[in-house]
Design a protein around this motif. Sequence first.
Motif, mmCIF file in Angstrom:
data_model
loop_
_atom_site.group_PDB
_atom_site.id
_atom_site.type_symbol
_atom_site.label_atom_id
_atom_site.label_comp_id
_atom_site.label_asym_id
_atom_site.label_seq_id
_atom_site.Cartn_x
_atom_site.Cartn_y
_atom_site.Cartn_z
ATOM 1 N N HIS A 35 25.470 32.972 6.675
ATOM 2 C CA HIS A 35 26.276 34.591 7.512
ATOM 3 C C HIS A 35 27.276 34.502 8.904
ATOM 4 O O HIS A 35 27.626 34.389 8.578
ATOM 5 C CB HIS A 35 25.333 35.168 7.730
ATOM 6 C CG HIS A 35 26.723 37.239 7.781
ATOM 7 N ND1 HIS A 35 26.172 37.262 9.824
ATOM 8 C CD2 HIS A 35 27.187 37.204 7.481
ATOM 9 C CE1 HIS A 35 26.918 38.733 9.134
ATOM 10 N NE2 HIS A 35 27.769 38.221 8.194
ATOM 11 N N ILE A 47 27.572 41.721 4.027
ATOM 12 C CA ILE A 47 26.253 41.091 3.579
ATOM 13 C C ILE A 47 25.455 42.647 3.503
ATOM 14 O O ILE A 47 25.080 43.280 4.489
ATOM 15 C CB ILE A 47 25.118 40.487 4.095
ATOM 16 C CG1 ILE A 47 26.069 39.143 3.689
ATOM 17 C CG2 ILE A 47 23.977 40.271 3.745
ATOM 18 C CD1 ILE A 47 25.166 38.145 4.474
ATOM 19 N N TYR A 76 21.969 44.071 2.715
ATOM 20 C CA TYR A 76 20.652 42.750 2.460
ATOM 21 C C TYR A 76 19.301 44.007 2.408
ATOM 22 O O TYR A 76 19.116 45.164 2.975
ATOM 23 C CB TYR A 76 20.426 42.445 3.062
ATOM 24 C CG TYR A 76 19.210 41.748 3.312
ATOM 25 C CD1 TYR A 76 19.220 39.856 3.297
ATOM 26 C CD2 TYR A 76 18.166 42.005 3.647
ATOM 27 C CE1 TYR A 76 17.791 39.566 3.081
ATOM 28 C CE2 TYR A 76 16.695 41.488 3.136
ATOM 29 C CZ TYR A 76 17.470 39.644 3.811
ATOM 30 O OH TYR A 76 15.911 39.021 3.430
#
Lengths: 364, 290
Positions: free
Chosen positions: A180, A187, A189
Motif C-alpha cells: 500500500h 484499498i 479489504y
Amino acid sequence: MASVSIRKVYKSYGKVQVIHGLDLEIAHNEFVVLIGPSGCGKSTMLRMIAGLEDITGGEIHIGERVVNNVEPKNRNIAMVFQNYALYPHMTVFKNISFGLRAAKLPKHEVEKKVAEAARILGLEDLLLRRPSELSGGQRQRVSMGRAIVRDPQVFLFDEPLSNLDATLRHQMRTEIKLLHQKVATTIVYVTHDQIEAMTLADRIVIMRDGHIQQVGKPGELYHNPKNTFVAGFIGSPKMNMLPGEARSHNGAPHLALGEDLLIPLPDRGAHLREGQRVIMGIRPEDVVMVNGQAPGANSWLHDARINVVEPLGSESLLILELGGQSFTGKCAGRIEPAAGTTAQFALNLENMHLFDHESEQAIN
Amino acid sequence: MSAEAIATPLTDASDRLSRPLLRPSKVLMWSVLMVGGLLMVLPFIFMVSTSLKFNNEIYELSLLPKEPTWSNYQFLFEETRFFRWFVNSLIIATITTVSVLFFDSLVGYTLAKFKFRGRIFVFVAILSTLMIPTEMLIIPWFLLSRDLGWLDSYWGIMFPGMMTGFGTFLMKQFFESVPDDFLDAARIDGLNEFQIWWEVAMPLVKPALAALAIFIFLGNWTAFLWPLIVTTSEDLYTIPVGFAAFSGEFTTDWELIMTGATVATLPTLLIFIMFQKFIIRGVMLTGLKG
C-alpha cells in the motif's frame, strides 16, 4: 487512484434483504477494512463494488463515475481472492499477465508490467512455475501481482490471508502494508480477523447483519466503541462485559454487579438514574494484578480469586472471580501466579465503558 | 554367548517358517481373478486366432491356427469395402465426439454456473432423456430423418448423438467443482462469458473432457442399430453395419467378421491404453457407465 462512495446501497436476494441502505465514503488512497462476523454482508458489499453482484438499490461511485451498471472489467478495479484464484494450467507469468493479454496490450508492455510487479513482490524467480509448485504465501503474492499489473484505481481484497498459517499471515500482513505504501491506491479489504483489521486499516468499518455498526480509526473503535457489539468484536481477549444496575451508596453513584459487588462509577456514570440497568465493559488490560507496585490514581482495588492462568510469555491472561463475577485480567509474564490463589487486582475505572442494557448503545 | 541368546534367532526363523506363504484366502482370490481375467480375454484371443484361420478351420475351437494365414486380411482390404467403412466410422465417431464435447460442456457449464429461471426444469428434462432406451427412439428418429431428407447420409447417422444427456450431466457435475472465484477473477480480468468458459473453465475440467471423449468415441465406433436403419448404400456403412453384411441367411463368414473386428479393435484399444486412467476416473466420479 480514486475515492469510492457508497450511497444508500441495498442488496436483496429474492425477498431477503442482506444489505440495508449502506452509506460509506472511502477517501482516495485510503485503506479501509470491512469486518464483521460471517453473513454480515461484508463480502457481498465488496463484490458489489467489484461489479460481481448486482446492486438492488442505491449508488456506488468509483471516482466521479456511477458504476452501478458498469461491467467489472471496466470499473478499473483489481481483486485478490481468498483462494487466490490462480489458473492452475498457467505459469505465474501467464497468470499475472492474463488480464493484460486479454486486453491485447503489446507484448513488450506486458513483459514490462509483469517484470515490475514481480520486482515489487519478489516473484522474479518464480515466473515460469505453475501455481501448484508454489507455497501458500507465494500464491498469494502472485495473486497480488495479477492485481498490481492492472494498475487499478481501487484494490479489493476478499479475505486474502485466511488460508495461510499464522506465521505466514503475519508476514503477508506486513507485505500488504508495504504494498500500500509502494503502490499508493485506494484499498477495500474484507476480513473477519480483527487483528488484520487493526494492523492494516486506516479506517475500519464494522458490519453486522447488513448494517454498519461503527466506522473509525482502529484506536477509536478500540477505545470508544459505540455499542456492545463493537466492544466485543474488537480486541483480543474480549472486553469483560457484565450487566449491572446503578445504585447510590454513601451518597456516591455506584454500579452493583450481582449481589456482592459495588463498583464506584466514574464521572461519566454520574447521571444514571437509581436502578437504571446498564452493561459495564472493561478491557482485560484494565484489570491488572497489583503485585507490589503502586496502582494508578484512578484504580479501584479488590481481591480476586485466580481460577485459570494462561501464560503468553510477555504477559499472562487470568480468569478471575471477583465479587462473584467472572473477569478476564492480566499480569506481567514474569509473575506467574498459581491458579486457585487470591490476589489483589486494580480496575482502571477511567477506562470503563457503560452501555445501555436495552439498546446496547454506549452511554456517554 | 548364553543358550538363550542362541535360541532367539532360531525361534524367529521357525516363526517365519510356520507362517504360511500362501494363505488360502489369497489363493482363492487370485484363482477367481485369474479365471475371471481369462474369461474376459479369451474371446479376444479367439477373435485374433480365428482371423488367422482358413474357412474350413473356423469351427475347430483350437486357439492356435494350424496353418496361420493373412489371407483374410488381404481379402478384407482388397475385396470388400472395409477400408471405406473404417473411414466412415472414424469420421462419424470423431465429429460426434467433438460435437458432444463442445455442446455438452457448454450446456453443462451453463447449468452449473448460471442461475436462471427454469434451470432445474431444463436440467431434469435433460436428465430424463437418460431414462429412455435407444430402441424407443429409433422410430421417431427414422420418421424425422425421412421427413427432413436425412436418410442415408452422414448427418442422418450422426444427428441423434451430437449432444447427449449423459455428457451434459457429467460436465455439469465437473463444472460445479470449479470454484466461482476463477470465473470472477477472469471477469475482472476482462474476459467475456464465452472466453471464460473456453479459456478458464474448460482447461480445469480436462480429465472430464478426456473421459467423455473416450465414452462417446467408443459408443459411436461400436454403434450398430441406428446406422443400420438409417443407411442403405454400402458406401455409408460403418464397421459394425458392414460386418452384418458378412452374415447371410445361410452362411456366415466368421473368419472375415473376426478379421474386421480385430482391425476395428485396434483404435479403441489404442485409445483405451492411452487414456485408461481418465476412463476409470470418469466412471468413478459419476457412478455411471457409458
